[in-house]
Every structure is written in structure tokens, then in C-alpha cells.
Scaffold this active site. Structure first.
Site, PDB file in Angstrom:
ATOM      1  CG  ASP A 186      -8.852  -4.167  -2.722  1.00  0.00           C
ATOM      2  OD1 ASP A 186      -9.300  -3.006  -2.794  1.00  0.00           O
ATOM      3  OD2 ASP A 186      -7.742  -4.486  -3.169  1.00  0.00           O
ATOM      4  CB  SER A 189      -8.056  -0.398  -1.789  1.00  0.00           C
ATOM      5  OG  SER A 189      -7.276  -1.163  -2.656  1.00  0.00           O
ATOM      6  CG  HIS A 237       1.433  -0.680   0.499  1.00  0.00           C
ATOM      7  ND1 HIS A 237       1.219  -1.681  -0.417  1.00  0.00           N
ATOM      8  CD2 HIS A 237       0.807   0.410   0.010  1.00  0.00           C
ATOM      9  CE1 HIS A 237       0.480  -1.220  -1.405  1.00  0.00           C
ATOM     10  NE2 HIS A 237       0.211   0.047  -1.172  1.00  0.00           N
ATOM     11  CE  LYS A 243      -4.801  -4.233  -1.920  1.00  0.00           C
ATOM     12  NZ  LYS A 243      -4.904  -3.659  -3.239  1.00  0.00           N
ATOM     13  NE  ARG A 257     -11.222   2.493  -5.856  1.00  0.00           N
ATOM     14  CZ  ARG A 257     -10.053   2.339  -5.199  1.00  0.00           C
ATOM     15  NH1 ARG A 257      -9.746   1.179  -4.644  1.00  0.00           N
ATOM     16  NH2 ARG A 257      -9.218   3.330  -5.087  1.00  0.00           N
TER      17      ARG A 257
END
Ligand code: URA
Length: 442
Positions: free
Chosen positions: A180, A202, A101, A206, A187
């Protein structure tokens, strides 16, 4: 404003069917007090169910932004976000799973060559990705520039591709950490995105829900990233590595440079073209170096040491896996990529060395050309973006092309140029060299 020790004048918001009062939970965080762990599980669940309103969650997010969360609280918050939806079980694939990620950068197309490269060593790479919002592009937007390619598929089909090909890039299912999804949108409009515990929970909710057994994080540092300096990036990386490790996912983070864009292209089809060059053993040195460093880290976490990742690019092995992955998702890897209807060149006004090539300025420029979206509903232009003809530190002469801007809608050139020009500087002396990989956190 009532302070500590003063009586609150808020209306009693207790819903008798619920075990806690959200106003108490907000006030505790606002005043720097300690939450009980069951408060966190309840408030995230109640927000997902709509019992806690958007206004109340906005106040809570701001209280977290100002007061922070301790390690236990972040872990509990992450767990509650995972529990708000379903999780994937990839344990029956019969091969190790490892994902990557990136916290988001300009020109960051590394996911495209990386998945097939790692999969070519017999490891499954289940990438669940999103679309881009703002100046950093989304992986799905990039891949959708390939004619026919689609990220939509059922979970059984995703597992089939993982078994047969090894790499897949799928759209994250709406039931994966739905708390989320809701909170991230809130947000975005309440100035609470750039908050370390909320970013860490967050991203990790995931990734943990996705069912991967190992994870490599590319935490970007610099003007084009969330984290502007190495110390803040290190703190974010530490928080995410701890969350992953505590949840049983082997996690490692690389802190990598995002002061200048990665590679020579920004924008969807332009980035696919460059990713394919890397898969063919070529491409810009920084994209290849980062792809190989992340691949080595992923393979190590999957139990494969000293893998010849450069060899897998140079021999065409990773390219074969890429073609099979694109075909498995309906795309034609041989089809020509879309080309913009209009281009505009930006040239050097003086001689010297390129000592600034600001990632944020170029990311915003590409976005203004149509490569990114301002709202979720916007469509992106597949062919829009920026091609860089020079690198940071390079010597240039007056009139030499620096950039080519690409778009289907030429009325965008003026605003894009306004964004990019202040980000490019040509100085008299060669600048200090930049480091691509600042640190590794495990
Ligand atoms: N990416 C996410 O998924 N969440 C954040 O909070 C920031 C970046």
C-alpha cells in the site's frame, strides 16, 4: 488502439519464473473482464517485489479507476496488501482493542482527545498514524507540536504503553502493508487516488494489519473530503465496513460533515490547543459532539454500553489519560505550545450571516501558511495555521475579525489569503443549519 477482438502488439513480457503475465492482467481489467483471484494475489506480491514495474502498476491502477472492482476482488486485493508485510498481534494485551480511522478532514483533531477518552474506560486504543500530505493535516504532525513527543517506538514498547496507559499514537511501521505504501505514492502522481476500491483497500489493509479487534470509521463528506456527497461517502463506508467485517474486525462507520472545518482551529499546535480544551470539558461544540459520538461507537464495539463519555471529559478522567499518554511518548503535557512569529487578521467587509466557510479553501490556506507539506520530505511549521473567530451561520458586523492567519514566514500571507477569501461568504439571510453526523453504517 487495439480493441476487443484485435491482436495485441505489446511485447511479450512473460517472465518464465513467474506464473502470470502482468500485461494480460492489465488487459483483462482494461477490457472489463473478470480476474481470477490468484491473479490479484500474484500482481500485488510481484509489485511489492519489483517484478511488476511502476509503469505497469500505474496502468493497472488506471484500469481499476475506470472499471472498478467487485466485492470479491476488493477483498482479495486488501488481503494481498496485508500479506505483503507483517501484522501485529494484540491479542495478548488482556483488554479489548478498538481503533478509529478518519478519511481526512480540515481541522480534524478528534483523534487527540478520542484515544485517551476511550482508553479511560479500560479499552486499548492502538492508533497507528501517518503524516499529512496536501490540505488535510496528519495526526503525527499535530502531536509533534508538543515539545519532546515522539511517535517512534518498538512494538514491545507500544504494547507496554497500551497495557499501562491504554492509548498510544505511533508511526506506522514500514513493514505494515508495504504494497500500500508503494501504491499510494504511485496513485498520488497518476490521478488515481480518488478511486473507491483503491481507497477502501488502502485504508482497510493498514487497519486490519494493525491487529485491532474493532474499528470505527469517520468517513468525511463535503468540500474538504475525498467524498463530496453523502451517496459516494455511503458507498465508501459500505465497502470498508464489509472489508472489516469479512476480516473478523467489528467495524462501524459514521458519515460526518466536512463542508466546513471542524472546530475553530486548523494547523498543528493550534489544533493541539483545541484538543486539550475538549479534554478539559470545554472546546467547540462540534469537536466535543463528534468526539463523544465516536467514543460511544468505539466503546459499544468493545462491549461497553451507555458509557458516560461526556462525564469522563468533564471530570478530568480523560485528561489524566492524555497526560500519561503524552509523557509515555516523551512529551511534556505542561510545556507551552509553539506560537507563530507573525499573525494577520481577516475581517468582515459587510454585515450579514456567514453562509460559506469552505473547508477546502481554509485547508489550502493553512497549508500555504506552512502547516502542511507538498512533498513527503517537506518540514511543517508547528505553529502555522488558521484560527476561526466565527462559525457557520453566525451574524457578523463590518470590520469584525473572521480569521487570524498564523505563520513564521510572513511572505506566505498573500497566497494564503488568496486561497481562503473565495471560501468565505457573508449573505443577507441566515443559512440552513448543517448536520454534523449524516448517517451510521454497520
Ligand atoms: N488514506 C489512505 O490511507 N489511503 C487512501 O487511498 C486514501 C486515504
Amino acid at each position: 488502439m487495439p480493441g476487443a477482438g484485435m491482436k495485441s502488439t505489446e511485447a511479450n513480457t512473460v517472465n518464465n519464473a513467474e506464473p502470470f503475465d502482468v500485461v494480460d492482467i492489465i488487459r483483462t481489467k482494461r477490457d472489463g473482464g473478470a480476474w481470477k483471484m490468484e491473479h490479484i494475489a500474484w500482481v500485488v506480491d510481484a509489485y511489492t517485489r519489483g517484478v511488476v514495474s511502476e509503469e505497469q502498476m500505474a496502468a493497472l491502477a488506471m484500469a481499476i479507476f475506470l472499471r472498478g472492482m467487485n466485492r470479491e476482488e476488493v477483498a482479495q486485493w486488501t488481503g494481498a496488501m496485508i500479506a505483503s508485510g507483517s501484522t501485529l498481534d494484540l491479542s495478548d494485551l488482556g483488554k479489548p482493542t478498538v481503533d478509529k480511522h478518519s478519511t481526512g478532514g480540515v481541522g480534524d483533531k478528534v483523534t487527540l482527545p478520542l484515544g485517551p477518552l476511550v482508553a479511560s474506560f479500560g479499552v486499548a486504543v492502538p492508533q497507528l498514524s501517518g503524516r499529512g500530505l496536501g490540505h488535510t493535516g496528519g495526526t503525527l504532525d499535530k502531536l509533534e507540536a508538543i515539545p519532546g513527543w515522539s511517535p517512534e517506538m518498538s512494538t514491545p514498547r507500544m504494547k507496554e504503553i497500551l497495557c499501562e496507559v491504554g492509548a498510544v499514537v505511533a508511526a506506522a511501521n514500514a513493514d505494515l502493508a508495504p504494497a500500500d505504501r508503494k501504491l499510494y505514492a504511485l496513485r498520488d502522481v497518476t490521478a488515481t487516488v480518488d478511486c473507491l476500491p483503491l481507497i477502501a483497500s488502502s485504508i482497510m489493509s493498514k487497519k486490519i494489519a494493525e491487529g485491532t479487534s474493532a474499528l470505527v470509521l469517520d468517513v468525511k463528506v463535503g468540500s474538504g473530503a475525498f467524498m463530496r456527497d453523502v451517496d459516494s461517502a455511503r458507498q465508501l463506508a459500505r465497502a470498508m465496513v464489509d472489508l472489516g467485517t469479512d476480516a473478523g474486525v467489528s467495524t462501524r462507520a459514521l458519515l460526518t460533515d466536512m463542508e466546513v472545518p471542524l472546530g475553530r482551529t486548523i494547523g498543528n499546535a493550534l489544533e493541539v490547543r483545541e484538543a486539550v480544551e475538549v479534554l478539559g470539558g470545554g472546546g467547540p461544540g462540534d469537536v466535543r459532539e463528534l468526539t463523544c459520538a465516536l467514543a460511544r461507537a468505539m466503546l459499544e464495539l468493545a462491549g461497553i454500553r451507555d458509557a458516560d463519555v461526556e462525564g469522563a471529559l468533564d471530570s478530568g478522567r480523560a485528561m489524566d489519560t492524555w497526560k500519561r499518554m503524552v509523557e509515555a511518548q516523551g512529551g511534556d503535557p505542561a510545556a507551552p505550545l509553539p506560537v507563530a512569529r507573525h499573525t494577520h487578521e481577516v475581517r468582515a467587509e459587510r454585515a450579514g450571516y456567514v453562509d460559506a466557510l469552505d473547508a477546502l479553501a481554509l485547508g489550502v490556506g493553512s497549508w500555504r501558511l506552512g502547516a502542511g507539506r507538498a512533498r513527503k520530505e517537506d518540514r511543517v511549521q508547528a505553529a502555522a495555521g488558521i484560527e476561526l473567530h466565527v462559525e457557520y451561520g453566525q451574524r457578523v458586523e463590518p470590520g469584525q475579525p473572521l480569521l487570524t492567519l498564523h505563520t513564521d514566514t510572513p511572505e506566505r500571507f498573500a497566497r494564503a489569503e488568496e486561497a481562503v477569501l473565495p471560501g468565505i461568504h457573508i449573505g443577507a439571510e441566515p443559512p440552513a443549519p448543517r448536520t454534523l453526523i449524516h448517517d451510521v453504517i454497520s
